[in-house]
Design an enzyme around this catalytic site. Structure first.
Site, PDB file in Angstrom:
ATOM      1  N   ASP A 175       0.745  -0.940   0.311  1.00 17.78           N
ATOM      2  CA  ASP A 175      -0.156   0.504   0.362  1.00 17.78           C
ATOM      3  C   ASP A 175       1.427   1.239   0.180  1.00 17.78           C
ATOM      4  OD1 ASP A 175      -2.017   1.775   1.243  1.00 17.78           O
ATOM      5  OD2 ASP A 175      -3.317   1.149   0.676  1.00 17.78           O
ATOM      6  N   ASN A 183      -2.614  12.904  -4.741  1.00 14.91           N
ATOM      7  CA  ASN A 183      -3.552  12.873  -5.833  1.00 14.91           C
ATOM      8  C   ASN A 183      -4.564  14.747  -4.686  1.00 14.91           C
ATOM      9  OD1 ASN A 183      -3.320  10.857  -7.179  1.00 14.91           O
ATOM     10  ND2 ASN A 183      -5.091   9.826  -5.945  1.00 14.91           N
ATOM     11  N   HIS A 188      -3.737  14.072  -9.886  1.00 12.88           N
ATOM     12  CA  HIS A 188      -4.268  12.928  -9.824  1.00 12.88           C
ATOM     13  C   HIS A 188      -2.742  12.526 -11.318  1.00 12.88           C
ATOM     14  CE1 HIS A 188      -7.585  11.447  -8.566  1.00 12.88           C
ATOM     15  NE2 HIS A 188      -8.557  12.867  -8.503  1.00 12.88           N
ATOM     16  N   ASP A 192      -0.629   9.530 -10.943  1.00 14.45           N
ATOM     17  CA  ASP A 192      -1.169   8.497 -11.488  1.00 14.45           C
ATOM     18  C   ASP A 192       0.566   7.337 -12.022  1.00 14.45           C
ATOM     19  OD1 ASP A 192      -3.640   7.933 -12.210  1.00 14.45           O
ATOM     20  OD2 ASP A 192      -3.634   8.667 -14.463  1.00 14.45           O
ATOM     21  N   GLU A 218      -4.878   2.138  -4.687  1.00 14.51           N
ATOM     22  CA  GLU A 218      -3.193   2.502  -4.092  1.00 14.51           C
ATOM     23  C   GLU A 218      -2.007   1.302  -3.785  1.00 14.51           C
ATOM     24  OE1 GLU A 218      -4.650   4.515  -0.239  1.00 14.51           O
ATOM     25  OE2 GLU A 218      -5.232   4.277  -2.608  1.00 14.51           O
TER      26      GLU A 218
END
Length: 294
Positions: A175, A183, A188, A192, A218
């Protein structure tokens, strides 16, 4: 020979030539000599590969080869052909412009009138679009690693192998720490990039038979066949350190937390995942950027 006979023979020749051109335009075929050097190609094959006949004659089929194709594929192919049997398989190759294409190939040995082998004839079907659809159905479109659905199918298969053969099997949950802040703060697009880069770091440090998938958001999951808990823990630590030292995002240091566990016959799939999920949450509760095994 009278004029009518000549006209009929010319017509017959023209019909054969037309038929040959139709076949050449539509069928992907090549012939090669005993050393696998190309001796003829169809127009359809020229069009697919981007190479002209002049560029291909005398060249080896290695010209199109994908270096990631395992040697075992070619060993099986040559073993079959040397026994004068037909070989069938699927091949990933590259065009002259380095575009990927896939073909289903059928190769037959060729013999002269005395029964002596003189080469090989290969016929192909372009299955590139089929392979693209297969890829999309099994991979996450952002990170290009396996998706959750594919992982679940593979995991079920590994459980059966474990119960049948007793092979060790371990799992790692990963994680990304404080990913929501990435974000929210940087957007975003940057998020990404973080997901893609971490997926690549994990993939680059796994064995060929290991599986990594995007589990959701994630989170990533890694399936390690024939691996004890100690080995899985060492790998998780290795990945944790690589992620920590890598400049994944210029604006912010990125780290990840890990939960590690080994499957036993006494637990269900659900219980197993809950156990590793709890280990992951313990890692996050312990300050993140660490590995907890269960």
């Amino acid at each position: 020979m009278n004029k009518l006979s000549i006209d009929l023979n010319v017509k017959k020749f023209n019909d054969i030539e037309i038929l040959q051109n139709i076949i050449s335009e539509s069928v992907l075929y090549t012939t090669s000599d005993i050393d696998a050097n190309i001796t003829s190609v169809s127009k359809a094959f020229e069009k697919l590969t981007g190479y002209s006949e002049k560029e291909l004659i005398g060249k080896n089929h290695n010209l199109f080869r994908d270096p990631k194709t395992p040697n075992s594929f070619y060993e099986e192919m040559w073993d079959t052909l040397e026994k004068n049997r037909q070989f069938k398989g699927e091949l990933k190759n590259y065009t002259k412009n380095k575009d990927v294409y896939w073909t289903s190939v059928t190769i037959n040995p060729m013999f002269d009138k005395d029964g002596i082998k003189i080469g090989y004839a290969a016929y192909r079907e372009n299955i590139t679009n089929t392979k693209k659809l297969e890829y999309l159905s099994t991979h996450d479109t952002l990170t290009n690693i396996y998706n959750r659905e594919y992982f679940n199918k593979t995991f079920e298969h590994e459980i059966k192998n474990h119960k049948r053969y007793g092979h060790n099997m371990s799992l790692i949950l990963v994680d990304i720490d404080h990913f929501k802040n990435v974000n929210d703060t940087y957007g975003h697009n940057e998020g990404d990039k973080v997901l893609t880069k971490i997926a690549q770091i994990i993939k680059n440090n796994l064995r060929e038979n290991d599986i990594v998938a995007r589990w959701g958001g994630e989170e990533f999951v890694i399936l390690l066949s024939n691996t004890k808990l100690s080995g899985a823990f060492l790998l998780a630590e290795k990945l944790r350190k690589k992620i920590e030292i890598d400049i994944i995002l210029k604006q912010k240091k990125i780290t990840a937390s890990f939960g590690v566990g080994m499957y036993t016959n006494k637990e269900s799939k659900t219980t197993f995942f809950e156990k590793i999920d709890n280990a992951l949450y313990s890692a996050k509760d312990n300050g993140r950027n660490c590995v907890v095994k269960c």
